[in-house]
Each structure stands twice: as structure tokens, then as C-alpha cells.
Design a protein around this motif. Structure first.
Motif, mmCIF file in Angstrom:
data_model
loop_
_atom_site.group_PDB
_atom_site.id
_atom_site.type_symbol
_atom_site.label_atom_id
_atom_site.label_comp_id
_atom_site.label_asym_id
_atom_site.label_seq_id
_atom_site.Cartn_x
_atom_site.Cartn_y
_atom_site.Cartn_z
ATOM 1 N N UNK A 198 1.743 27.974 11.102
ATOM 2 C CA UNK A 198 2.596 27.866 12.288
ATOM 3 C C UNK A 198 3.574 26.723 12.107
ATOM 4 N N UNK A 199 4.871 27.039 12.042
ATOM 5 C CA UNK A 199 5.910 26.011 11.916
ATOM 6 C C UNK A 199 5.977 25.178 13.187
ATOM 7 N N UNK A 200 6.537 23.961 13.134
ATOM 8 C CA UNK A 200 6.733 23.166 14.344
ATOM 9 C C UNK A 200 7.494 23.972 15.394
ATOM 10 N N UNK A 201 7.021 23.932 16.626
ATOM 11 C CA UNK A 201 7.551 24.784 17.692
ATOM 12 C C UNK A 201 8.218 23.966 18.798
ATOM 13 N N UNK A 202 9.195 24.583 19.449
ATOM 14 C CA UNK A 202 9.860 23.972 20.603
ATOM 15 C C UNK A 202 9.005 24.116 21.849
ATOM 16 N N UNK A 204 5.374 24.493 23.597
ATOM 17 C CA UNK A 204 3.925 24.303 23.363
ATOM 18 C C UNK A 204 3.120 25.561 23.642
ATOM 19 N N UNK A 205 3.649 26.454 24.495
ATOM 20 C CA UNK A 205 2.933 27.700 24.788
ATOM 21 C C UNK A 205 2.719 28.543 23.527
ATOM 22 N N UNK A 206 3.658 28.438 22.571
ATOM 23 C CA UNK A 206 3.534 29.212 21.333
ATOM 24 C C UNK A 206 2.296 28.783 20.554
ATOM 25 N N UNK A 207 2.044 27.495 20.510
ATOM 26 C CA UNK A 207 0.871 26.986 19.804
ATOM 27 C C UNK A 207 -0.405 27.515 20.455
ATOM 28 N N UNK A 208 -0.428 27.515 21.775
ATOM 29 C CA UNK A 208 -1.604 28.011 22.502
ATOM 30 C C UNK A 208 -1.843 29.492 22.216
ATOM 31 N N UNK A 209 -0.775 30.276 22.232
ATOM 32 C CA UNK A 209 -0.888 31.710 21.949
ATOM 33 C C UNK A 209 -1.386 31.927 20.524
ATOM 34 N N UNK A 210 -0.835 31.175 19.569
ATOM 35 C CA UNK A 210 -1.219 31.323 18.164
ATOM 36 C C UNK A 210 -2.693 30.989 17.963
ATOM 37 N N UNK A 211 -3.156 29.912 18.590
ATOM 38 C CA UNK A 211 -4.566 29.517 18.447
ATOM 39 C C UNK A 211 -5.495 30.577 19.027
ATOM 40 N N UNK A 212 -5.110 31.161 20.159
ATOM 41 C CA UNK A 212 -5.939 32.189 20.801
ATOM 42 C C UNK A 212 -6.011 33.452 19.941
ATOM 43 N N UNK A 213 -4.852 33.902 19.438
ATOM 44 C CA UNK A 213 -4.826 35.130 18.634
ATOM 45 C C UNK A 213 -5.562 34.922 17.314
ATOM 46 N N UNK A 214 -5.370 33.768 16.689
ATOM 47 C CA UNK A 214 -6.071 33.481 15.433
ATOM 48 C C UNK A 214 -7.582 33.519 15.631
ATOM 49 N N UNK A 215 -8.029 32.978 16.741
ATOM 50 C CA UNK A 215 -9.465 33.006 17.045
ATOM 51 C C UNK A 215 -9.941 34.437 17.260
#
Length: 399
Positions: A198-202, A204-215
Motif C-alpha cells: 500500500x503506497x502512502x495515501x491521502x 486514511x480511510x483507504x488504509x482502513x479499507x486495505x487492512x480489512x480486505x487483506x484480513x
């Protein structure tokens, strides 16, 4: 079986569809995959920076391998990107250069022969050319695939991948991807499989979505470090300040330096060797690219791209601009306004072009002086920005 040559065949396909049958490309790939080999695959998804991140990644992997003593140990690398600026061949990059007409034609003959006329005709422009890239790259060691609009339902997502790289995600293509940043991010990130960077994001919701989907899918998610953090920690392979020095010498804005850092982290995850010094020779045409001393061109087109590029612009820049009708052009203009002297509207050839009167209204609303583009002047500083179509129109005018 009689078939058209590739260019004539492709030109008969419409570029845009209001609705797409997402099952169709999977059916086609299921037929194709037993006839070709699949290289190690990196899938690039996101909103901005996909093209430059993918090209940097592919270029570094290829260039490093060219110095191996034995030809058998060298990597063959393909990069599939879209859209193109002047010629279709730009979309399929093979071992350091755009693919030749002859290789494209041979791949078309093979693909059409495998799929048959009915299915080949039914596939969209992007679906067919994605499968065509698979055929071109079948003997490669590494294949870098850039998604189109989305991720989960994108034609590039039909094959397995060893790594997904998620570039910055923003609000764009809402009609296809969803209205909120969470919906857009989920549509793209649901394409990940085993590993994701995951590249640095503008947002923060993107990081949360990515962590949930990865899990949910059991994928390993690596959150990329920002370049300043990697320099401080000395985690680059080589001198920790070397990338910044190279980027400064090339006149790269911060976002390209960040994209290069992400590309290198992707190679490190897959244990693919690279030499950062190879970046000195890399040309990223269309990415804040210095066409002349006073003209830069950039294919960015949305607010996220505008926010990234305004930091790098000189004050008093003349913006040569137009927009497609589904873009937030008034917001883009508001973001760029602090650095602008005026805007010169350039006419573009696309069925999705915004009505010129609407561009004029937006410019009046934002209170930016404007006229229509005729020619450049040596004593002005220019940025050509708005879409691949804008760059294409400008280059044709310059010729």
C-alpha cells in the motif's frame, strides 16, 4: 480463418461502454490460459501514479538484469499500461521499449485464432488488448499489469498475481466505482490476493479499507514507508539520500520520488535486484515531463493529481487545459489557481470531452483569466495538463 490486421480490428471496437459484461473477459481468459505461460505478475491498482510506478518498477528490474554476465540469467520484463498518447504500442512495453508493430500483429493472430471471431469481436477494446498483452508477455520473467478504471472487476484482474501494488486512491470515476472514498477503495483493493503493498495515501480511510480486505482474504499487507522515513532509517539499498539526489537532478516533483520509492519497495518484497542509479536514464514521458525548457506536460486529470502537481509548479504558470466530462474540472482549477497566470483552453478530440462553454463557466466561477490556445511563447512557463487527450492534442499542435 480470415481475420483483419490488428489495427483495423482494434479501430472497430468502441472505446467506451455504458455497461460491461464482466464475465466475458473471464470466459476468454479461461480459454486462453492453457495456451500461454504466465510470468511472475505484479498488479498495479489505484487512482494516481499507476503508470509511473509501474514503469519505474519494470525499468529497474530490466536494466539491472542487463548487466548479468550470462544472458540466461537476465530478466525479460513486460509492462502493460493505458491509455496511450500517440500510438497504441505505448501500452505494451517490452524489455526497454514500446512493442513493435510486428510483435503486436503476431500476438493478435495468435489470440484471435485461440478465441475465435465471435468472442474476439465481443470483447471490449480494453479487454482484448489486456489479453493481447498476456500473449506478448508469455515468455517474460516478470509482467507488470496496470489496472484500468478499477480493480476487482478490471480486465487485468483475470489472472493470478504474486503482488498487488496499491497507488494513491482518490475520488474518480464515481459512476463505475462508487461515490465515497471507502467504496472506491474497496472496489479497487478487493482484487488483491497473496501480497499487497500500500503506497502512502491521502485518505486514511483507504488504509482502513486495505487492512480489512487483506484480513478477509488472508493477504499479507505491507504499508509503504514515505520516502523521508526511508531516508531517515537508511532502508534504501544504497545510500539513503541517493534517490532524493537523483530525483532533484531530474527535476522530479515529490510525487514521482514517492512513486519511485514504492516501486523499489515492491521489488524488494519479491527479492528482485535493482540499481537505483538506473533511474538517472529513465524518461517518464507525460509525467511532469520537461518537453522544453519552458513547457512541462502531465497526463494527470483529477483533484488528487492536481494537489500533487501544484506543489511542483512555478508561480505564474500558464495552464494549457481541457477536461473529460466526468472529471471535477472546477475543483482541479481551484487547486491549481494559486500558481496560475492564466488558462489557455485547448480543443480535444474525444466523445467524452467537456462542452467548451462549461469549461469557460468554471474558469469564470473560479476567477481565472482565460483564452483559447494558439501557440506557446518563449518567455512564458507552461504546464499542459488535463488528460492523455490534452497531451495528444498539444503534441499534434506542436508538430
Amino acid at each position: 480463418m480470415n481475420m483483419q490486421n490488428f489495427i483495423d480490428f482494434l479501430n472497430e471496437k468502441p472505446l467506451y461502454y455504458k455497461e460491461i459484461d464482466h464475465k466475458r473477459v473471464h470466459i476468454a481468459y479461461d480459454i486462453l490460459k492453457s495456451h500461454i505461460k504466465r510470468p511472475t505478475t505484479i498488479h498495479i491498482i489505484g487512482t494516481n501514479g499507476k503508470g509511473s510506478t509501474g514503469r519505474i518498477l519494470a525499468y529497474l528490474a530490466y536494466k539491472k538484469s542487463t548487466r548479468y554476465p550470462l544472458p540466461a540469467t537476465r530478466l525479460s520484463v513486460g509492462h502493460y499500461t493505458s491509455p496511450h498518447i500517440l500510438k497504441f504500442n505505448e501500452r505494451i512495453w517490452l524489455n526497454g521499449e514500446d512493442v513493435s508493430d510486428e510483435v503486436l500483429e503476431a500476438a493478435h493472430q495468435k489470440l484471435f485464432g485461440i478465441l475465435g471471431k465471435e468472442l474476439s469481436d465481443a470483447l471490449s477494446y480494453f479487454e482484448y488488448t489486456t489479453l493481447l498483452a498476456f500473449v506478448v508477455f508469455e515468455n517474460c520473467d516478470l509482467m507488470v499489469l496496470e489496472a484500468g478504471l478499477g480493480g476487482e472487476f478490471d480486465a487485468t484482474n483475470v489472472c493470478d498475481k504474486e503482488l498487488s501494488v496499491i497507488t494513491p486512491i482518490g475520488i474518480d470515476h464515481q459512476a463505475f466505482l462508487g461515490e465515497s472514498i471507502e467504496e472506491i477503495a474497496a472496489t479497487k483493493i478487493r482484487s488483491i490476493q497473496k501480497k499487497a503493498l500500500l503506497a502512502p495515501q491521502t485518505y486514511p480511510e483507504v488504509v482502513e479499507v486495505a487492512e480489512k480486505i487483506a484480513e478477509d482474504v488472508g493477504a499479507t499487507l505491507v504499508v509503504a514507508q514515505r520516502e523521508k522515513d526511508r531516508r531517515q532509517e537508511g532502508t534504501h539499498k544504497g545510500h539513503p539520500y541517493e534517490l532524493k539526489a537523483i530525483a532533484n537532478a531530474k527535476g522530479w516533483p515529490h510525487f514521482l520520488t514517492e512513486n519511485a520509492g514504492v516501486a523499489m519497495q515492491a521489488l524488494e518484497i519479491l527479492h528482485i535486484p535493482y540499481d537505483m542509479n538506473d533511474l538517472k536514464e529513465l524518461e517518464l514521458f507525460g509525467r511532469f515531463y520537461p518537453l522544453t525548457e519552458n513547457i512541462r506536460i502531465d497526463v494527470g486529470h483529477n483533484p488528487l493529481a492536481a494537489k500533487a502537481i501544484v506543489e511542483a509548479m512555478d508561480a505564474g504558470t500558464v495552464l494549457i487545459y481541457n477536461s473529460l466530462d466526468d472529471k471535477a474540472y472546477e475543483e482541479v482549477l481551484r487547486i491549481l489557481k494559486p500558481k496560475l497566470k492564466r488558462v489557455e483552453i485547448i480543443k480535444i478530440d474525444s466523445q467524452r470531452a467537456t462542452i467548451l462553454e462549461d469549461i469557460e463557466k468554471a474558469l469564470m466561477q473560479v476567477d481565472i483569466p482565460f483564452s483559447y490556445f494558439e501557440k506557446t511563447e518563449a518567455d512564458e512557463t507552461y504546464l499542459v495538463f488535463g488528460s492523455f487527450y490534452v497531451i495528444e492534442a498539444f503534441l499534434k499542435c506542436m508538430r
